[in-house]
Design a protein around this motif. Structure first.
Motif, PDB file in Angstrom:
ATOM      1  N   PRO A   8     162.749  69.349  18.071  1.00  0.00           N
ATOM      2  CA  PRO A   8     163.169  70.400  17.318  1.00  0.00           C
ATOM      3  C   PRO A   8     161.818  71.206  16.718  1.00  0.00           C
ATOM      4  O   PRO A   8     162.002  72.243  15.956  1.00  0.00           O
ATOM      5  CB  PRO A   8     163.509  69.898  15.782  1.00  0.00           C
ATOM      6  CG  PRO A   8     163.163  68.467  15.767  1.00  0.00           C
ATOM      7  CD  PRO A   8     162.799  67.850  17.258  1.00  0.00           C
ATOM      8  N   TRP A   9     160.692  70.893  16.979  1.00  0.00           N
ATOM      9  CA  TRP A   9     159.293  71.261  16.743  1.00  0.00           C
ATOM     10  C   TRP A   9     158.637  71.641  18.116  1.00  0.00           C
ATOM     11  O   TRP A   9     158.916  70.976  18.948  1.00  0.00           O
ATOM     12  CB  TRP A   9     158.465  70.452  15.596  1.00  0.00           C
ATOM     13  CG  TRP A   9     159.269  70.347  14.467  1.00  0.00           C
ATOM     14  CD1 TRP A   9     159.618  70.912  13.370  1.00  0.00           C
ATOM     15  CD2 TRP A   9     159.774  68.964  13.991  1.00  0.00           C
ATOM     16  NE1 TRP A   9     160.224  70.441  12.744  1.00  0.00           N
ATOM     17  CE2 TRP A   9     160.550  68.942  12.991  1.00  0.00           C
ATOM     18  CE3 TRP A   9     159.972  67.634  14.734  1.00  0.00           C
ATOM     19  CZ2 TRP A   9     160.928  67.921  12.350  1.00  0.00           C
ATOM     20  CZ3 TRP A   9     160.459  66.631  14.014  1.00  0.00           C
ATOM     21  CH2 TRP A   9     160.931  66.901  12.962  1.00  0.00           C
ATOM     22  N   THR A  10     157.289  72.076  17.908  1.00  0.00           N
ATOM     23  CA  THR A  10     156.408  72.113  19.160  1.00  0.00           C
ATOM     24  C   THR A  10     155.138  71.463  19.179  1.00  0.00           C
ATOM     25  O   THR A  10     154.581  71.379  20.059  1.00  0.00           O
ATOM     26  CB  THR A  10     156.123  73.643  19.524  1.00  0.00           C
ATOM     27  OG1 THR A  10     155.572  74.345  18.357  1.00  0.00           O
ATOM     28  CG2 THR A  10     157.537  74.392  19.690  1.00  0.00           C
ATOM     29  N   GLN A  35     159.250  58.229  13.753  1.00  0.00           N
ATOM     30  CA  GLN A  35     159.097  59.314  12.788  1.00  0.00           C
ATOM     31  C   GLN A  35     158.234  58.932  11.424  1.00  0.00           C
ATOM     32  O   GLN A  35     158.603  58.012  11.021  1.00  0.00           O
ATOM     33  CB  GLN A  35     160.459  60.004  12.295  1.00  0.00           C
ATOM     34  CG  GLN A  35     161.218  60.514  13.539  1.00  0.00           C
ATOM     35  CD  GLN A  35     160.459  61.616  14.172  1.00  0.00           C
ATOM     36  OE1 GLN A  35     160.492  62.719  13.559  1.00  0.00           O
ATOM     37  NE2 GLN A  35     160.531  61.433  15.410  1.00  0.00           N
ATOM     38  N   THR A  36     157.358  60.158  11.100  1.00  0.00           N
ATOM     39  CA  THR A  36     156.346  59.880   9.923  1.00  0.00           C
ATOM     40  C   THR A  36     156.647  61.089   8.821  1.00  0.00           C
ATOM     41  O   THR A  36     157.241  61.790   9.163  1.00  0.00           O
ATOM     42  CB  THR A  36     155.055  59.548  10.426  1.00  0.00           C
ATOM     43  OG1 THR A  36     154.836  60.840  11.089  1.00  0.00           O
ATOM     44  CG2 THR A  36     154.753  58.558  11.372  1.00  0.00           C
ATOM     45  N   ALA A  37     155.647  60.916   8.118  1.00  0.00           N
ATOM     46  CA  ALA A  37     155.719  62.022   7.091  1.00  0.00           C
ATOM     47  C   ALA A  37     154.705  63.204   7.543  1.00  0.00           C
ATOM     48  O   ALA A  37     153.763  63.408   6.969  1.00  0.00           O
ATOM     49  CB  ALA A  37     155.281  61.576   5.675  1.00  0.00           C
ATOM     50  N   ILE A  38     155.222  64.003   8.638  1.00  0.00           N
ATOM     51  CA  ILE A  38     154.517  65.130   9.183  1.00  0.00           C
ATOM     52  C   ILE A  38     155.400  66.055   9.053  1.00  0.00           C
ATOM     53  O   ILE A  38     156.605  66.050   9.382  1.00  0.00           O
ATOM     54  CB  ILE A  38     154.018  64.606  10.741  1.00  0.00           C
ATOM     55  CG1 ILE A  38     153.175  63.772  10.786  1.00  0.00           C
ATOM     56  CG2 ILE A  38     153.812  66.012  11.455  1.00  0.00           C
ATOM     57  CD1 ILE A  38     152.765  63.314  12.330  1.00  0.00           C
ATOM     58  N   ASP A  39     154.739  67.192   8.740  1.00  0.00           N
ATOM     59  CA  ASP A  39     155.588  68.505   8.300  1.00  0.00           C
ATOM     60  C   ASP A  39     155.720  69.260   9.586  1.00  0.00           C
ATOM     61  O   ASP A  39     155.346  68.902  10.704  1.00  0.00           O
ATOM     62  CB  ASP A  39     154.954  69.245   7.312  1.00  0.00           C
ATOM     63  CG  ASP A  39     153.780  70.249   7.592  1.00  0.00           C
ATOM     64  OD1 ASP A  39     153.368  70.208   8.716  1.00  0.00           O
ATOM     65  OD2 ASP A  39     152.990  70.405   6.822  1.00  0.00           O
ATOM     66  N   GLU A  40     156.493  70.397   9.693  1.00  0.00           N
ATOM     67  CA  GLU A  40     157.065  71.085  10.681  1.00  0.00           C
ATOM     68  C   GLU A  40     155.789  71.737  11.409  1.00  0.00           C
ATOM     69  O   GLU A  40     156.055  72.308  12.677  1.00  0.00           O
ATOM     70  CB  GLU A  40     158.236  72.331  10.293  1.00  0.00           C
ATOM     71  CG  GLU A  40     157.430  73.180   9.378  1.00  0.00           C
ATOM     72  CD  GLU A  40     157.706  72.885   8.017  1.00  0.00           C
ATOM     73  OE1 GLU A  40     157.214  73.768   6.912  1.00  0.00           O
ATOM     74  OE2 GLU A  40     157.979  71.564   7.602  1.00  0.00           O
ATOM     75  N   HIS A  41     154.515  71.835  10.826  1.00  0.00           N
ATOM     76  CA  HIS A  41     153.425  72.334  11.465  1.00  0.00           C
ATOM     77  C   HIS A  41     152.599  71.170  12.003  1.00  0.00           C
ATOM     78  O   HIS A  41     151.482  71.552  12.651  1.00  0.00           O
ATOM     79  CB  HIS A  41     152.582  73.028  10.404  1.00  0.00           C
ATOM     80  CG  HIS A  41     153.493  74.072   9.749  1.00  0.00           C
ATOM     81  ND1 HIS A  41     153.704  75.442  10.538  1.00  0.00           N
ATOM     82  CD2 HIS A  41     153.797  74.449   8.538  1.00  0.00           C
ATOM     83  CE1 HIS A  41     154.795  76.319   9.738  1.00  0.00           C
ATOM     84  NE2 HIS A  41     154.739  75.579   8.500  1.00  0.00           N
ATOM     85  N   LYS A  55     159.873  61.897   3.066  1.00  0.00           N
ATOM     86  CA  LYS A  55     159.718  62.671   4.172  1.00  0.00           C
ATOM     87  C   LYS A  55     159.894  61.890   5.642  1.00  0.00           C
ATOM     88  O   LYS A  55     160.444  62.761   6.509  1.00  0.00           O
ATOM     89  CB  LYS A  55     158.305  63.252   4.156  1.00  0.00           C
ATOM     90  CG  LYS A  55     158.082  64.285   5.334  1.00  0.00           C
ATOM     91  CD  LYS A  55     158.664  65.698   5.012  1.00  0.00           C
ATOM     92  CE  LYS A  55     158.476  66.698   5.995  1.00  0.00           C
ATOM     93  NZ  LYS A  55     159.215  67.674   6.318  1.00  0.00           N
ATOM     94  N   THR A  56     159.580  60.831   5.757  1.00  0.00           N
ATOM     95  CA  THR A  56     159.941  60.074   7.054  1.00  0.00           C
ATOM     96  C   THR A  56     161.499  59.991   7.370  1.00  0.00           C
ATOM     97  O   THR A  56     161.739  60.363   8.494  1.00  0.00           O
ATOM     98  CB  THR A  56     159.277  58.737   6.976  1.00  0.00           C
ATOM     99  OG1 THR A  56     158.011  58.770   6.985  1.00  0.00           O
ATOM    100  CG2 THR A  56     159.549  57.907   8.345  1.00  0.00           C
ATOM    101  N   LEU A  57     162.190  59.897   6.209  1.00  0.00           N
ATOM    102  CA  LEU A  57     163.439  59.768   6.415  1.00  0.00           C
ATOM    103  C   LEU A  57     164.234  61.034   6.760  1.00  0.00           C
ATOM    104  O   LEU A  57     165.092  61.434   7.543  1.00  0.00           O
ATOM    105  CB  LEU A  57     164.448  59.022   5.123  1.00  0.00           C
ATOM    106  CG  LEU A  57     164.103  57.385   4.942  1.00  0.00           C
ATOM    107  CD1 LEU A  57     164.452  57.113   3.387  1.00  0.00           C
ATOM    108  CD2 LEU A  57     164.770  56.973   5.873  1.00  0.00           C
TER     109      LEU A  57
END
Length: 129
Positions: A8-10, A35-41, A55-57
């Motif tokens: 869903p991201w790049t 998956q971790t607590a990383i934002d869309e950027h 955020k991970t969930l």
């Protein structure tokens, strides 16, 4: 064998992995990268455990839904953490999410010395369809 990559991201492209791979034969199985607590950027969170777990969930949900799978069909959910005590202090958040989504999964919780960029929790899932 038929494979479908779901991203869903790049930002993950520069890190040489994909968020999930769907493999089909008679049935379909989705293997979701941790998956971790990383934002869309692609920016890692430096928040405390509860915020990172939330955020991970959310990120795990986003990948699974983007792949058109249902959360209730998670059959394996591995949990990696750098701080088991902090994770279990906030386990109510995880359990509420599991119950709300009617998930009946196998799990392993592992305490590790370090996760990427000092993150505190990582979730890895297998989902069937």
């Amino acid at each position: 064998m038929e494979k479908k990559i779901i991203n869903p991201w790049t930002w993950q492209d520069a890190r040489s992995y994909v968020q999930s791979v769907e493999v089909k034969h008679v049935e379909s199985t989705l293997y979701v990268s941790g998956q971790t607590a990383i934002d869309e950027h692609g920016i890692s969170s430096d928040e405390h455990m509860r915020v990172q777990l939330q955020k991970t969930l959310e990120n795990l949900e986003k990948v699974i839904r983007e792949a058109d799978f249902e959360l209730k069909n998670i059959v394996r959910l591995n949990i990696y953490t750098t701080d088991s005590a902090a994770l279990f202090e906030n386990f109510d958040l995880f359990q509420e999410w599991i119950n709300r989504n009617q998930i009946k999964q196998t799990s392993t919780v592992l305490e590790v010395q370090q996760l990427f960029e000092n993150l505190k929790v990582e979730l890895e899932a297998t989902v069937v369809k």
